[in-house]
Design an enzyme around this catalytic site. Structure first.
Site, short mmCIF file in Angstrom:
data_model
loop_
_atom_site.label_atom_id
_atom_site.label_comp_id
_atom_site.label_asym_id
_atom_site.label_seq_id
_atom_site.Cartn_x
_atom_site.Cartn_y
_atom_site.Cartn_z
CB SER A 128 58.06 51.09 44.79
OG SER A 128 59.23 50.82 44.06
CD GLU A 130 63.93 51.17 42.76
OE1 GLU A 130 64.91 51.58 43.37
OE2 GLU A 130 64.00 50.50 41.72
CE1 TYR A 152 58.89 56.24 42.89
CE2 TYR A 152 60.06 54.23 43.49
CZ TYR A 152 58.94 54.86 43.00
OH TYR A 152 57.84 54.11 42.62
P1 NAP Z 1 53.05 57.51 36.27
O1 NAP Z 1 52.63 56.97 34.94
O2 NAP Z 1 54.26 58.36 36.36
O3 NAP Z 1 51.81 58.33 36.88
C1 NAP Z 1 51.97 59.18 37.98
C2 NAP Z 1 50.63 59.84 38.25
O4 NAP Z 1 50.75 60.65 39.43
C3 NAP Z 1 50.15 60.76 37.13
O5 NAP Z 1 48.75 60.61 36.99
C4 NAP Z 1 50.46 62.15 37.68
O6 NAP Z 1 49.57 63.15 37.21
C5 NAP Z 1 50.20 61.93 39.16
N1 NAP Z 1 50.86 62.93 40.00
C6 NAP Z 1 52.19 63.12 40.14
N2 NAP Z 1 52.43 64.11 40.99
C7 NAP Z 1 51.22 64.58 41.40
C8 NAP Z 1 50.79 65.62 42.28
N3 NAP Z 1 51.68 66.39 42.92
N4 NAP Z 1 49.47 65.83 42.46
C9 NAP Z 1 48.56 65.05 41.81
N5 NAP Z 1 48.89 64.05 40.96
C10 NAP Z 1 50.21 63.83 40.76
O7 NAP Z 1 53.27 56.32 37.31
P2 NAP Z 1 52.75 54.79 37.24
O8 NAP Z 1 53.75 53.99 36.50
O9 NAP Z 1 51.32 54.77 36.82
O10 NAP Z 1 52.87 54.36 38.76
C11 NAP Z 1 51.77 54.54 39.67
C12 NAP Z 1 52.31 54.47 41.09
O11 NAP Z 1 52.95 53.22 41.32
C13 NAP Z 1 53.36 55.55 41.41
O12 NAP Z 1 53.18 55.95 42.74
C14 NAP Z 1 54.67 54.80 41.26
O13 NAP Z 1 55.69 55.39 42.03
C15 NAP Z 1 54.28 53.43 41.76
N6 NAP Z 1 55.08 52.33 41.23
C16 NAP Z 1 55.26 52.21 39.88
C17 NAP Z 1 56.02 51.16 39.39
C18 NAP Z 1 56.24 50.97 37.91
O14 NAP Z 1 57.15 50.21 37.52
N7 NAP Z 1 55.43 51.59 37.05
C19 NAP Z 1 56.57 50.21 40.28
C20 NAP Z 1 56.32 50.36 41.64
C21 NAP Z 1 55.58 51.41 42.11
P3 NAP Z 1 49.92 64.15 35.99
O15 NAP Z 1 49.26 63.54 34.78
O16 NAP Z 1 49.32 65.44 36.42
O17 NAP Z 1 51.41 64.22 35.87
#
Ligand code: NAP
Length: 326
Positions: A128, A130, A152
């Site tokens: 990220s 971040e 984070y």
């Molecule tokens: P998101 O919509 O919040 O999805 C998070 C996913 O992780 C969900 O499927 C959730 O499953 C799963 N999860 C969380 N805790 C878990 C656990 N303990 N065991 C198993 N599964 C778990 O996030 P996103 O926006 O798709 O982002 C994907 C990744 O990219 C993340 O790692 C995020 O930090 C990173 N990222 C995102 C952004 C952004 O702007 N979107 C930018 C940089 C990096 P549940 O359905 O069970 O909750």
């Protein structure tokens, strides 16, 4: 230069129910992959199945390394996309320990599982922007210093370093996608774009009277998740693993979201939007703007969806949801 092995098309995805997971699954299905995803008992799989019914789901939590190892051994994926974890920067100040466990410690456990596999696997790690945090000189690229400003960001920094270390120490094919903020209609109102859209629609309907934000002037680099998952796939098609900044490269203010979304609904935002210090986080990052020169040159990737189209798509999706019967 991309070099795809068309005989190996099994992908395993953690975080498959999340925003990026659902877009990535759609992309890989279009490319003919067999898709396996890891979900929790509590995961809401409806959104995933609504968009992509043809996936194989396996139950595990990131903390359950025994179950995870069993899934890897059963599926034997050629490509592994590690997207799961607590993804909200603000919440990480409230729940730092579980954020760290999910993002940092679980990534270590997964890398150990992959290290023990008896075949070469290609790994994408969701890093990220971040990690750059208080970095002073925008735009940031792959060489910019890591200066996280949140639990984070610290956890992502640890996991990113780990991926670099495992790549170098064990010659593993691991790429860090250093993604800047990306949004879509699939992200909820806990995130700023969804929050602004949700309040704008509620105000239009007379269900809310005002929207409070910490600031309107903060600038960030926002793109569309649908564009960004293409970069994830491209990283794993390269002969050599590496780190890539993925971003729009363009700064936008929170006010830009507000103007576009309230404007779409023919609302004068000045009447409804308030700024309050109570919304401040303990520490905000500096100006995070991505330099995607490397991704453009090596991966041939560039974003296609504009900020304005993204904002309109999100607010329109909230308008449609509001019109659906309960
Ligand atoms: P998101 O919509 O919040 O999805 C998070 C996913 O992780 C969900 O499927 C959730 O499953 C799963 N999860 C969380 N805790 C878990 C656990 N303990 N065991 C198993 N599964 C778990 O996030 P996103 O926006 O798709 O982002 C994907 C990744 O990219 C993340 O790692 C995020 O930090 C990173 N990222 C995102 C952004 C952004 O702007 N979107 C930018 C940089 C990096 P549940 O359905 O069970 O909750």
């Amino acid at each position: 230069m991309a070099s795809t092995n068309f005989s190996q098309k099994t992908a395993l995805i953690t975080g498959i129910t999340g925003q990026d997971g659902t877009y990535l699954t759609q992309l890989l299905l279009e490319k003919g992959y067999e898709i396996h995803g890891i979900v929790r008992k509590t995961s809401n799989i409806n959104r995933l199945l609504e968009h992509t019914p043809h996936v194989h789901l396996h139950y595990s939590d990131l903390a359950d390394s025994t179950a995870l190892r069993r899934i890897f051994n059963r599926v034997r994926p050629s490509e592994f996309y590690h997207l799961a974890g607590q993804s909200h920067v603000g919440f990480s100040f409230e729940i730092p320990q579980s954020t760290y466990q999910e993002i940092a410690i679980s990534t270590l456990g997964i890398l150990e599982i992959c290290r023990d596999l008896d075949y070469p696997i290609r790994i994408y790690h969701a890093s990220s922007s971040e990690i750059f945090g208080a970095c002073q000189n925008p735009p940031q690229n792959e060489e910019s210093p890591f200066r996280p400003t949140s639990p984070y960001g610290c956890a992502k920094t640890f996991a990113t370093h780990l991926c670099n270390t495992y790549r170098r120490s064990y010659q593993m094919h691991i790429s860090n996608g250093i993604l800047f903020n990306h949004e879509s209609p699939r992200r909820g109102p806990n995130y700023v774009a969804g929050k602004i859209a949700s309040y704008a629609v509620q105000i239009k309907q007379g269900l809310a009277t005002e929207l409070t934000l910490a600031t309107l002037e903060t600038e960030r680099d926002w793109g569309h998740a649908q564009d960004y998952v293409k970069a994830m796939w491209l990283m794993l098609q390269q002969e050599k693993p590496d780190n890539y900044v993925i971003a729009s490269g363009k700064p936008h203010r929170l006010l830009d979201w507000v103007e576009i979304m309230f404007g779409r609904l023919e609302l004068d935002w000045r009447k409804y939007v308030k700024v309050s210090e109570s919304e401040f986080r303990p520490q905000e990052p500096g100006k995070l703007i991505g330099d995607t020169t490397k991704a453009q040159t090596v991966l041939g990737w560039k974003p296609e969806i504009s900020f304005e189209s993204l904002a309109l798509e999100i607010v329109d999706s909230y308008s449609k949801k509001a019109l659906q019967p309960l």
